[in-house]
Enzyme design. Sequence first.
Site: not given
Length: 299
Positions: A17-18, A210, A241, A250
């Site tokens: 996802r991220d 992050h 993001c 991350n």
Amino acid sequence: MTDSLPAEVTIIEVGPRDGLQNEKEFVPTDVKKEFIARLKKAGITEMEITSFVSPKWVPQMQDADDIAFSCLTEHTREIILVPNTKGILRLYQTSCKAAAVFVGVSNSFNQKNINKTTEQSMSELVPLIAELKEKGYFVRACISTAFYCPYEGKIDFQDTLKLCRQFAEAGADELSVADTIGMAVPSESYQLFSMLVKEFPNTLLTAHFHDTRKMALANIYAALQAGISRFDTSAGGLGGCPFAPGASGNAATEDVVYMLERMNIQTNIDLNKLLHAIEAVKPYLTRPIESMYYQLHSY
Ligand code: HMG
Ligand code: MG
């Protein structure tokens, strides 16, 4: 080293996802599925697999329904990000039982990310969290810009605590507290997570760093010292993001697992299998894998 470090840590993998949401080129759905399957084989037990957001806003997540239908298994907590009512209605169409809602402490960031003020998002989400809990869902609340905002600068920790309190009172099972643009330093990580540990003894607390300024590992160590034993990380150190300028990847799962295992803190994650998972997506990425563990050990 203090005596109070945990014997075991839970890694919540956010790579699918991220990690992928910020990739400019569309990663084929089958590749994402293979990535997720290999991450599970490496021992990941909690994972953000996709997000039910607008495909116009985040085109990389346009295959979220397909991912949700194909990637759910019994022994992993697969989590799907949902920003609003529509996202939750999409979640109800699947058999996924864990939702991640996400709101920024900073209004400016929340506006850019979800097109609502923080207060508007909370007014919409609080009753939805109650509904999710009634239906038996696991609810994770992601608190963005908990330390710094790309638009507003330093965040007052009292504002972060206030938002966390609202989520906890609404019934969230977990607070994932994020340094969205990777600006926090270890003293700030220790300070905020110490406050959170004190105030929320009955809520799962997770740190989401992050690595923009290469502080993620140091911040994780500081959070460990504050009593945190859950960390969001992303295989390959992918991530960021799209609506937070300056956000980079991350904390890399493999670097975090390497550090923890060398400190005799168990993660139950197999590093070789983790590298195998990264190999599944690597050919489709528009950026190199920068994690040290990958660079030293990939084949
Ligand atoms: P909006 O344009 O204000 O939405 O976007 P709207 O309610 O006005 O509706 C406009 C259109 O979007 C409609 O479609 C809706 O149906 C559709 P149309 O009638 O025009 O065809 N729509 C949706 N479609 C799919 N799924 C939905 C949905 N909702 C409305 N859930 C919206 C509002 C929230 C949708 C948009 O701003 C959005 O998608 N934002 C997502 C941003 C995002 O994904 N950011 C990254 C994740 S957060 C993050 O990375 C931070 C984190 O890692 C922690 C940290 O590091 O800080 C978690
Ligand atoms: Mg993030």
